[in-house]
Design a protein around this motif. Structure first.
Motif, short mmCIF file in Angstrom:
data_model
loop_
_atom_site.label_atom_id
_atom_site.label_comp_id
_atom_site.label_asym_id
_atom_site.label_seq_id
_atom_site.Cartn_x
_atom_site.Cartn_y
_atom_site.Cartn_z
N SER A 129 6.76 -6.67 -7.42
CA SER A 129 5.39 -6.22 -7.32
C SER A 129 4.71 -6.25 -8.49
N PRO A 130 3.99 -7.55 -8.69
CA PRO A 130 3.27 -7.84 -9.92
C PRO A 130 1.70 -7.62 -9.79
N GLU A 131 1.41 -6.48 -9.03
CA GLU A 131 -0.06 -6.38 -8.53
C GLU A 131 -0.89 -5.92 -9.95
N ALA A 132 -0.11 -5.19 -10.71
CA ALA A 132 -0.89 -4.56 -12.02
C ALA A 132 -1.07 -5.85 -12.95
N LEU A 133 -0.15 -6.81 -13.04
CA LEU A 133 -0.23 -8.18 -13.73
C LEU A 133 -1.59 -8.87 -13.46
N TYR A 134 -1.94 -9.03 -12.33
CA TYR A 134 -3.09 -9.74 -11.76
C TYR A 134 -4.48 -8.96 -11.85
N ALA A 135 -4.15 -7.55 -11.48
CA ALA A 135 -5.49 -6.71 -11.34
C ALA A 135 -5.88 -6.53 -12.95
N ILE A 137 -6.41 -8.75 -15.16
CA ILE A 137 -7.22 -10.01 -15.57
C ILE A 137 -8.42 -10.12 -14.94
N PRO A 138 -9.64 -10.00 -16.02
CA PRO A 138 -10.98 -10.16 -15.52
C PRO A 138 -11.28 -11.35 -14.92
N GLY A 139 -12.01 -11.38 -13.49
CA GLY A 139 -12.38 -12.41 -12.94
C GLY A 139 -11.40 -12.62 -11.77
N LEU A 140 -10.41 -11.74 -11.53
CA LEU A 140 -9.58 -11.77 -9.97
C LEU A 140 -10.03 -10.69 -9.36
N LYS A 141 -9.97 -10.93 -7.81
CA LYS A 141 -9.74 -9.70 -7.11
C LYS A 141 -8.23 -9.72 -6.85
N VAL A 142 -7.71 -8.72 -6.41
CA VAL A 142 -6.63 -8.26 -5.81
C VAL A 142 -6.51 -7.47 -4.56
N VAL A 143 -5.98 -7.97 -3.57
CA VAL A 143 -6.22 -7.37 -2.30
C VAL A 143 -4.53 -7.13 -1.62
N ILE A 144 -4.16 -6.03 -1.25
CA ILE A 144 -3.07 -5.66 -0.76
C ILE A 144 -3.28 -5.12 0.96
N PRO A 145 -3.10 -5.43 1.86
CA PRO A 145 -3.32 -4.92 3.41
C PRO A 145 -2.00 -4.09 3.59
N GLU A 229 -4.25 14.65 2.28
CA GLU A 229 -5.03 13.67 2.49
C GLU A 229 -4.58 12.29 1.91
N LEU A 230 -4.34 11.33 2.96
CA LEU A 230 -3.79 10.06 2.68
C LEU A 230 -4.79 9.06 2.68
N ILE A 231 -4.79 8.32 1.37
CA ILE A 231 -5.77 7.16 1.17
C ILE A 231 -5.02 5.77 1.23
N ASP A 232 -5.55 4.78 1.83
CA ASP A 232 -5.15 3.46 1.67
C ASP A 232 -5.91 2.50 0.72
N LEU A 233 -5.32 2.52 -0.42
CA LEU A 233 -6.38 1.52 -1.48
C LEU A 233 -6.68 0.46 -0.78
N ARG A 234 -6.01 -0.29 -0.34
CA ARG A 234 -6.44 -1.90 0.33
C ARG A 234 -6.84 -2.83 -0.93
N THR A 235 -7.64 -2.29 -1.73
CA THR A 235 -7.75 -3.40 -2.86
C THR A 235 -7.51 -2.75 -4.16
N ILE A 236 -6.69 -3.49 -4.99
CA ILE A 236 -6.17 -3.09 -6.22
C ILE A 236 -7.36 -3.09 -7.34
N TYR A 237 -8.00 -4.37 -7.13
CA TYR A 237 -9.23 -4.67 -7.99
C TYR A 237 -10.10 -5.58 -7.17
N PRO A 238 -11.42 -5.00 -7.00
CA PRO A 238 -11.91 -4.03 -7.88
C PRO A 238 -11.53 -2.62 -6.95
N ILE A 239 -11.11 -1.53 -7.82
CA ILE A 239 -10.53 -0.22 -7.24
C ILE A 239 -11.72 0.71 -6.68
N ASP A 240 -11.47 1.29 -5.72
CA ASP A 240 -12.40 2.36 -5.04
C ASP A 240 -12.48 3.73 -5.97
#
Length: 322
Positions: A129-135, A137-145, A229-240
């Motif tokens: 689960s390497p989402e934090a590695l990519y989030a 890095i400036p210049g990348l968007k990271v999406v997880i549905p 209250e349950l929130i689905d982040l959906r996008t790791i970066y940019p983060i809401d």
């Protein structure tokens, strides 16, 4: 549709609509990918638009960057989460930086997609689960549905983005969920979380396969009289940040659920955001329910690592009763 069918449908729509879109990667052409996400696309759109590549992740991503700066919109599949690391140099040193390096002359409209996460009794390098590695890095968007509907809308948005997108697909729920998904084209904005359930006692933030586990835990919270209250982040970066902060200001408590190792994680970032933006509204310490700081075990030990609804409920109850 299942998650697999929804992503396939999104790719199909964009291949038909935009001649600059190409799909390639490890076994994506003839076989349709190891999880059959791209099944049938080569037959429909031709071998020049959907094709297999060598098992060489650095070459796959490096070639995609060349395509992207030359006017194409490549979508590449790296077969598993742990197989992305050979391409890390290309992603960090070139894909994420080309827009800045060229002072805006070049863009990198490309999608790097791969299955991620545990829960399927896989081999080593198949449950990362390497989402934090990519989030990070400036210049990348990271999406997880987390649902078929979101997977389709977010994938179409990712393909249409002029920035490179890391699109992580929770393999554990590829076929575990079926949902009504519109057949036509639609998009979901990248960078916007979704409130799945409104509540007043505690905010729970999750993404990917952990949303289902949180929904199972929510059954327990209702029985215990806890309004969650349950929130689905959906996008790791940019983060809401706005959606999360507004929720915490209402509930006064937050529990973050993710399967990656807990240290230096997306959970850590969310705790920092809440402490900086809503500290005076907190009525209990923020809690992370996450993976252990170990390699994901192989099949016999994986059940001890994977986060259960019972563990989520236990930490929610502790936080509410603090």
């Amino acid at each position: 549709m299942t998650l697999v069918q929804a992503i396939n449908n999104a790719l199909d729509i964009k291949l038909a609509e935009d001649e600059s879109v190409v799909v390639y990667g490890e076994d994506v052409g003839v076989e349709g990918g190891v999880f059959r996400v791209t099944e049938g696309l080569q037959k429909k759109h031709g071998v020049e638009r959907v094709f297999d590549s060598p098992l060489a992740e650095s070459a796959i991503v490096g070639a995609a960057l060349g395509m992207a700066v030359s006017g194409l919109r490549p979508i590449v599949e790296l077969q598993f989460d742990g197989f992305t690391y050979p391409a890390f140099n290309q992603i960090v040193s070139h894909v994420a930086r080309i827009h800045n390096r060229s002072r805006g002359l070049f863009k990198a409209p490309m999608v790097i997609r791969f299955p991620y996460g545990g829960g399927i009794n896989a081999l080593e390098h198949h449950s990362e689960s390497p989402e934090a590695l990519y989030a990070h890095i400036p210049g990348l968007k990271v999406v997880i549905p987390s649902t078929p509907h979101d997977a389709k809308g977010l994938m179409i948005s990712a393909i249409e983005s002029d920035d490179p997108v890391i699109f992580m697909e929770p393999k554990r729920i590829y076929r575990a969920i079926k949902q009504e998904v519109a057949e036509g084209k639609f998009t979901i904005p990248i960078g916007k979380a979704k409130v799945l359930n409104e509540g007043t006692d505690v905010t729970v933030v999750a993404f990917g396969a952990m949303i289902r586990e949180c929904q199972k835990a929510m059954v327990m919270t209702k029985e215990a009289g806890i309004s969650m209250e349950l929130i689905d982040l959906r996008t790791i970066y940019p983060i809401d940040k706005e959606t999360i902060i507004n929720s915490v200001k209402k509930t006064g408590k937050i529990v973050i659920v993710a399967e990656a190792p807990i240290s230096f994680s997306v959970g850590s970032e969310l705790v920092a955001i809440v402490n900086e933006e809503a500290f005076l509204h907190l009525e209990a310490p923020p809690k992370r329910v996450m993976g252990f700081d170990t390699i994901v075990p192989l099949a016999k030990g994986e059940s001890f690592y994977i986060i259960s609804p019972e563990r989520i409920f236990y930490e929610i109850e502790r936080t509410v009763n603090f």
